[in-house]
Structures are given as structure tokens and as C-alpha cells.
Enzyme design. Structure first.
Site, PDB file in Angstrom:
ATOM      1  N   ASP A 441       0.838  -1.212   0.000  1.00  0.00           N
ATOM      2  CA  ASP A 441       0.000   0.000   0.000  1.00  0.00           C
ATOM      3  C   ASP A 441       0.871   1.260   0.000  1.00  0.00           C
ATOM      4  O   ASP A 441       2.090   1.200   0.268  1.00  0.00           O
ATOM      5  CB  ASP A 441      -0.886  -0.042   1.254  1.00  0.00           C
ATOM      6  CG  ASP A 441      -2.217   0.667   1.072  1.00  0.00           C
ATOM      7  OD1 ASP A 441      -2.329   1.492   0.153  1.00  0.00           O
ATOM      8  OD2 ASP A 441      -3.138   0.394   1.870  1.00  0.00           O
ATOM      9  N   ASP A 499     -10.533   1.567  -3.842  1.00  0.00           N
ATOM     10  CA  ASP A 499     -11.006   1.199  -2.501  1.00  0.00           C
ATOM     11  C   ASP A 499     -12.506   0.988  -2.461  1.00  0.00           C
ATOM     12  O   ASP A 499     -13.039   0.540  -1.453  1.00  0.00           O
ATOM     13  CB  ASP A 499     -10.631   2.283  -1.489  1.00  0.00           C
ATOM     14  CG  ASP A 499      -9.317   1.966  -0.802  1.00  0.00           C
ATOM     15  OD1 ASP A 499      -8.729   0.917  -1.105  1.00  0.00           O
ATOM     16  OD2 ASP A 499      -8.873   2.773   0.035  1.00  0.00           O
TER      17      ASP A 499
HETATM   18  C1  DGJ Z   1      -5.877   1.672   1.877  1.00  0.00           C
HETATM   19  C2  DGJ Z   1      -6.177   0.497   1.007  1.00  0.00           C
HETATM   20  O1  DGJ Z   1      -6.537   0.908  -0.256  1.00  0.00           O
HETATM   21  C3  DGJ Z   1      -7.232  -0.355   1.688  1.00  0.00           C
HETATM   22  O2  DGJ Z   1      -7.607  -1.407   0.854  1.00  0.00           O
HETATM   23  C4  DGJ Z   1      -6.674  -0.854   2.976  1.00  0.00           C
HETATM   24  O3  DGJ Z   1      -5.604  -1.722   2.741  1.00  0.00           O
HETATM   25  C5  DGJ Z   1      -6.239   0.309   3.849  1.00  0.00           C
HETATM   26  N1  DGJ Z   1      -5.373   1.197   3.133  1.00  0.00           N
HETATM   27  C6  DGJ Z   1      -5.543  -0.172   5.079  1.00  0.00           C
HETATM   28  O4  DGJ Z   1      -5.046   0.851   5.830  1.00  0.00           O
END
Ligand code: DGJ
Length: 696
Positions: A441, A499
Site C-alpha cells: 500500500d 477502494d
Molecule cells: C488503503 C487500502 O486501499 C485499503 O484497501 C486498505 O488496505 C487500507 N489502506 C488499510 O489501511
């Protein structure tokens, strides 16, 4: 020397006959067999006249245009030598070599300025054009580089522009405009491409669509700051350009040092956006790191967030295994002190409170249920509230006084000590635990430090990890789809497309991300009935039909699902497993409909023997009876059986009587299916129906 490169329906003619920088005199549809094209007449015939109030020689767009050539548009190169001040760059071509089929290497020098440039150009067998420049400071004093860009000509008939914008959870929103005179420039200054990344910049004949119109597209294969632009001048020239966006002083070359630009990827299609994908996807697949079927993932994020404990997660493992999930991914929350999203990034040790025996008990349950294990990390980030930040404040990029973002700052990967420490931590985790996959991430913009240095170091880190841990799979995530580009794609096996798991948003995000990126990369998860990002409720069938067309997974607390829902999910996973070889190797197609509320998309097997399609109602149709469903991409001469592919209950419809053919399917030729089509069921908004199409 004039070169004609041909591949997969594309021609590129390069005039390197003069002493100056070579010129692309043609880039577009195939011109036919090499020996049928009189190249020197073609080049001569395209030499422009000398206009009034202009330079006394014809001005053409070269591969590295400069003022000295009479190019008054955005130049291909910017830089100066502080010891001298401003310099006028003017190159001569000293060598043109074909080092392999359809590749050309060009050496340029400016003896006066003591700068040389090598241009590498390739038209791949799939019809994708890629170019890269490498500049060397052949002088003795430093040379400050501010830009080294690839610029390509586009024809006058390319009057319409499509590129993308977006925001968190709403990536890849298309925007269209008509090209006037001037520069339309898109810049990414996030230190990552960002949610509003221009992504793929497409110019084409007015009204181009998925299946029709001529289009020329450009993408910069780079995960840091970059710019892509389209320019049309009153002189009549038009061009697309792309390159890394360099900050002042970011690339200062000492004598003998070189800078190599990222690859610029450019594609032509005479058959709309699908024609671009038909070249890009096979090319990406030719170097892709993806091996083997894309496993069905269960990701814990929206299921439990930071609520980690062995019993809760074990119940989730059992529920996941019962429906056929193949990979269990433990998302954010597992490491030392990480109780919420404001602390502990950087402390990459398993949290002893939540996990007194480490992750072993959980991984044993995952593996004994027959799944492999994946882990979330955000290696480039550090919370000020972490042991790492307290011990090494000098390892953080940017000013300590600058505001944080999601409570976090950035680790300076260009610092060798920080890099070595991080590499050791990640490899220690990978050797302590059987981790098949990292979700990597990156949840903030850089906004400080050098994006160039950080991006190079990131690539080095990913390359080193992959070399140290062969077989490890990595997913690129940046608050969803904030870092999806062809630079990172060579180093990862999946991208977290967005997301949002809201299927209505996802239909659009996947539709447009998928023009560039093949579906096997596009992480697409079944979320809860009420989407966490939008609060919108959706039917299970619509969520499943949407998540099928990617690297499928689940991000929902399955322990809360009813038996009937789990049965439906199990049936969907069975279908995904049956169809994924086709979905992840075939040709992605879309119908150009007249009603924006109704879409048809699908994947047709490379040999056109079968296909899977989704007919989707995004909203209420414009008319009571929607247009017939027309199926693109099939072999017109073959006959196909079309059948609905039903997973669980039928999608909700408004019809009193369904189209007759739906009961048992229908057999028709590919030509009829494409031209005439089939009567469409009357889906209510936010419903989808799947079809299988098989040659008989
Ligand atoms: C942002 C990501 O896009 C989510 O899927 C998740 O992993 C969160 N971060 C976790 O903090």
C-alpha cells in the site's frame, strides 16, 4: 535512411535521411507490405511547404524537437549548464541502428553543448510503440536537466481528446474535450500517479468509441511525477508528449553521467478503444510476471478493519474456505502497536498483544483450510508515532513541520541505511512466515523530497525483494488505484483497482482501467450489501457479476452472510474458477450503445471459440424497451450458442414476459450477433445478467 516498421496493423515511418534529428513522418494504420511502399517518395511528399512569416526551411516535428529546429511548441528537452548559463541545444544525428527487428537506436550529439542523447524506439509485434531517451553529459561541468520527453505527431483529424481524472474511490473518470490550439497538459505531482492520473491520454477522430474511430494513445510507464500533454499549434502541427516531471535541481548530471527517461508507451487503433486494448493487453501479457490462475482472495480490510484476533479471523478463514476462497490476505492492523490508522507504520514486527504467538497460529489455520496466505504492508510510510520515526527522524522525507497525511510521513528510500533496514525487515517477515503475497500500500502523496529518487529506489526495492523471494506475488495499492501504471506493472502481479467495492462505481472504474490494464491484474472484490465507501445498497447478483471480471475476491465479513448468500457466492466462485482461464487471456470487448444507462462488456477467447459477456443496467433505460444486445468481437463466420449464466436468483426485471430466446438460449452466427443482436431483458437499475457464448 528511411525505415518502415510494421506490426499488428500499425505502421511507423521514420525519416532518418537528413543530418538532423530523425522525424516520424507517419504513425497510424498499416501501409501495407514493405516493398509496396515507396518510402523516399512518401517522405518527400510529406515535406511541408515554407509558410509566410516563418523559418526559411520546412519545419517538421522531430523525435527531439528544439527551438533550434524551429519548433516553437513544447520542446523535447530542457536543461542548462550552470557554468555557462542558458544553452541552445541543436542536435545532429550520428548513428541510426536496427539492433533487433522493429527496433531502432538513434544517437544524437550536440558537440557545442557537450550533450548526447540516445533514442530507443520499438514497434512491438503486438503493435505497441515504445520510446525512451537517455541523455549523457559529455562535458566536464554539471548539466541540469529539467525535461527529457517523448513527443509524437498526431494527424489533424485527431480532434477529440479523452483522458481521465478521479478521486479516492472514484478513479478513472473519463473526460472528453475538443482539441483547440494550445497545450492540454496533465501533470502528476503526487509522487505517485494519483487518483486523478491522466492514465491513458487518447486523441481520436470525433465521436470515437470502444469499437469505432481512429485513436492514438499515450501512457508514461512511470510511478512518480510525470506529465502527458497534447498540443495543437496555429502552425498546423499537433503532437502528444509524455515524460517524467522533474523538479528543479532533481537531476543534476556530473560529467559522464546519464539520465534515462521512463518508457513512453504509444498505441494506434483504427477500431476505437477496444482496438487499443487488443494491442496493449497481449503486449503486457508478453512480459507480465503473472503466472498461474488468479486465486480467489479474501481480504480482511472491510471485514474486520483493525479488529484483529485469532478467533475472529479463524472464523473468517473457515467461512472463506467453505465457499472456495484460495488466498487469505491479512490487511492493515497486524503489526506492533497498530490499533488505528494514525500510528505504528514502520514498526514491521508482528504485534505481540494481538498475536502473542506471532502469525503462525493464523497461518496454520489458513494453510490447513487449503488457502495460501497474504499480508498487507505499507513499506514506504512511517507514522511519526512509531519506534522507527523516533529512532531515525533523519530517515523521513520532507520537512518535519509539514502536515502529515493520514497521520503519516514518507520513508526516504533513497537513503541507503533506510533502504537496507526496510529490505531486511521485509525479507525477515518473508522468511519467518510462508507469505505468498504482499499487498503493498501507499497511502499518501509525497509532497517533499525527490519523486525521481524515491521512485527509482522503490523499483530497486521491489526488484530486490522479488529476486530474494522468487514466486512472491505483490499487489500495488495506493489508497485503492492511486498507483496503477506500466512502470509498476512490470513488478507486481495485481493492482488494487479502487477502494470502493460499490459495484455501480466499480463498473465504470474497471471499464476504463481495463482499457490499459488486462483484467487478470484488476483486483475486484465482492463487498458487503451496503458499500462502505458510498453507503449504497446493491443486490448480491450485481455485486458478483461485477467482481467476476477481474482478479476476483471478497472483502466482506462472510461470517455474517446467510446460508443462501454463501451458496450463491460458492456458485459464483465455481464459475470464476471455470471461466478464469478465458477471462484472463481473452480479448476485452465493449459494445458502443446509444443509452449510457445500459452497457455490454465481455471477454472473447483468443481463438474466438467462446466468450463471457455482462449486460449491465447502470440506471433506468432511456426507453421502455432497450436496444437489442449486440455482441462484439466474435467470429462473423462461426455459429454460437448464447445462454444466460445464472448465479443464484435471476436478476430483477420489469418485464411481464421475458424475451423468448432467454429460456433455452439461441444459436446464431457471430455476424448476426454483432449486427442484429438479441432482444434485451428489461433489467431494473443496478442489475446485470451474464451470458456464455460458445461456438457450436
Ligand atoms: C488503503 C487500502 O486501499 C485499503 O484497501 C486498505 O488496505 C487500507 N489502506 C488499510 O489501511
Amino acid at each position: 535512411m528511411i525505415r518502415h516498421l510494421r506490426a499488428a496493423g500499425t505502421s511507423l515511418v521514420l525519416d532518418a535521411s537528413g543530418p538532423g534529428v530523425p522525424v516520424i513522418v507517419y504513425w497510424g494504420a498499416d501501409l501495407g507490405a514493405q516493398d509496396a511502399v515507396d518510402l523516399s517518395s512518401l517522405a518527400r511528399a510529406s515535406m511541408p511547404p515554407v509558410g509566410p512569416s516563418s523559418l526559411d526551411v520546412p519545419v517538421r516535428l522531430s523525435l527531439l524537437p528544439t527551438l533550434a529546429e524551429g519548433w516553437s511548441g513544447r520542446p523535447g528537452l530542457g536543461g542548462f549548464r550552470p557554468s555557462v548559463g542558458q544553452i541552445d541545444l541543436a542536435f545532429e544525428c550520428v548513428a541510426v541502428r536496427e539492433e533487433a527487428a522493429n527496433t531502432v537506436a538513434i544517437d544524437l550529439v550536440d558537440r557545442h553543448a557537450s550533450v548526447s542523447v540516445r533514442i530507443d524506439l520499438e514497434l512491438t509485434v503486438q503493435g505497441v510503440l515504445r520510446l525512451q531517451h537517455a541523455l549523457t553529459n559529455t562535458g566536464e561541468t554539471p548539466f541540469e536537466l529539467s525535461a527529457l520527453d517523448v513527443i509524437l505527431p498526431i494527424p489533424d483529424r485527431a480532434q477529440e481528446l479523452l483522458d481521465f481524472t478521479g478521486l479516492w474511490s472514484h478513479e478513472r473518470r473519463p473526460q472528453r474535450s475538443v482539441l483547440g490550439h494550445g497545450v492540454w497538459s496533465r501533470e502528476s505531482r503526487h509522487g505517485r500517479p494519483g487518483h486523478d492520473d491522466s492514465f491513458l491520454t487518447v486523441v481520436g477522430t470525433p465521436g470515437f468509441g470502444f469499437r469505432q474511430g481512429e485513436v492514438w494513445a499515450v501512457h508514461e510507464a512511470w510511478s512518480g511525477d510525470k506529465r502527458v500533454w497534447v498540443e495543437r499549434s496555429a502552425l498546423g502541427h499537433a503532437a502528444v508528449g509524455a515524460g517524467e516531471l522533474l523538479a528543479p535541481g532533481e537531476v543534476s548530471l556530473a560529467g559522464g553521467e546519464s539520465y534515462r527517461s521512463p518508457w513512453t508507451i504509444a498505441v494506434y487503433s483504427g477500431a476505437g478503444l477496444d482496438g487499443l486494448s487488443a494491442r496493449l493487453h497481449p503486449w503486457i501479457r508478453s512480459w507480465s510476471t503473472v503466472t498461474g490462475p488468479r486465486p480467489v482472495v479474501l481480504n480482511t480490510w472491510e471485514a474486520v478493519y483493525f479488529d484483529h484476533d485469532l478467533e475472529t479471523l479463524s472464523r473468517l478463514v473457515t467461512a472463506a474456505a467453505s465457499v472456495g476462497v484460495e488466498r487469505f490476505v491479512l490487511d492493515d492492523g497486524w503489526f506492533s502497536g497498530r490499533t488505528d490508522d494514525q500510528r505504528a507504520l514502520g514498526d514491521w514486527f508482528v504485534d505481540a498483544t494481538s498475536w502473542p504467538n506471532g502469525l503462525h497460529p493464523l497461518i496454520e489455520r489458513v494453510q490447513s483450510a487449503g488457502l495460501d496466505f497474504g499480508l498487507w504492508v505499507e513499506p514506504e510510510m512511517v507514522n511519526p508515532d512509531s519506534n522507527l520515526a523516533r529512532a531515525h527522524p533523519d530517515w523521513l522525507l520532507g520537512s518535519a513541520a509539514a502536515p502529515t497525511w493520514r497521520g503519516q510521513r514518507v520513508l526516504d528510500l533513497g537513503n541507503p541505511e533506510a533502504f537496507a533496514w526496510l529490505f531486511e525487515r521485509l525479507t525477515a517477515l518473508l522468511s519467518d512466515y510462508p507469505i505468498a503475497y504482499l499487498k503493498w500500500d501507499h497511502n499518501r502523496d509525497l509532497l517533499g523530497g525527490s519523486s525521481h529518487r524515491q521512485t527509482i529506489a522503490l523499483y530497486k526495492l521491489l526488484d530486490a525483494l522479488r529476486a530474494a523471494q522468487p514466486g512472491l506475488e505483490i499487489e500495488s495499492c495506493a489508497s485503492g488505484g492511486g498507483r496503477i501504471d506500466l512502470g509498476i506493472l512490470g513488478r507486481v502481479d495485481r493492482v488494487w483497482t479502487s477502494d470502493t467495492n460499490d459495484p455501480l462505481e466499480r463498473q465504470q472504474i474497471q471499464r476504463y482501467t481495463g482499457v490499459l490494464v488486462p483484467p487478470e491484474y484488476l483486483g475486484s472484490h465482492l463487498g458487503a450489501a451496503t458499500a462502505h465507501t458510498t453507503g449504497r445498497a446493491s443486490a448480491l447478483g450485481f455485486r458478483l457479476a461485477t467482481a467476476l471480471f477481474g482478479s476476483a475476491g471478497i472483502e466482506w465479513d462472510l461470517t455474517q452472510a446467510s446460508e443462501a448468500e454463501r451458496d450463491q457466492i460458492r456458485a459464483w466462485i465455481t464459475i470464476y474458477k471455470q471461466q478464469r482461464a478465458l477471462l484472463h487471456s481473452g480479448t476485452v470487448v465493449h459494445a458502443d450503445g446509444s443509452d449510457p444507462a445500459i452497457e455490454l462488456h465481455g471477454v472473447v477467447a483468443a481463438d474466438q471459440s467462446s466468450a463471457v459477456f455482462a449486460h449491465v443496467a447502470l440506471a433506468a433505460p432511456r426507453t421502455a424497451l432497450p436496444a437489442q444486445i449486440r455482441f462484439p468481437g466474435l467470429d462473423p463466420a462461426r455459429r454460437y450458442q448464447v445462454r444466460p449464466l445464472v448465479v443464484g436468483p435471476l436478476p430483477r426485471t420489469l418485464q411481464t414476459v421475458a424475451p423468448l430466446w432467454l429460456a433455452d438460449g439461441v444459436v446464431l452466427s457471430g455476424a448476426i450477433l454483432a449486427r442484429v443482436g438479441l432482444a434485451a431483458p428489461l433489467l431494473t437499475p443496478e442489475q446485470a445478467i451474464l451470458f456464455t457464448v460458445d461456438a457450436v
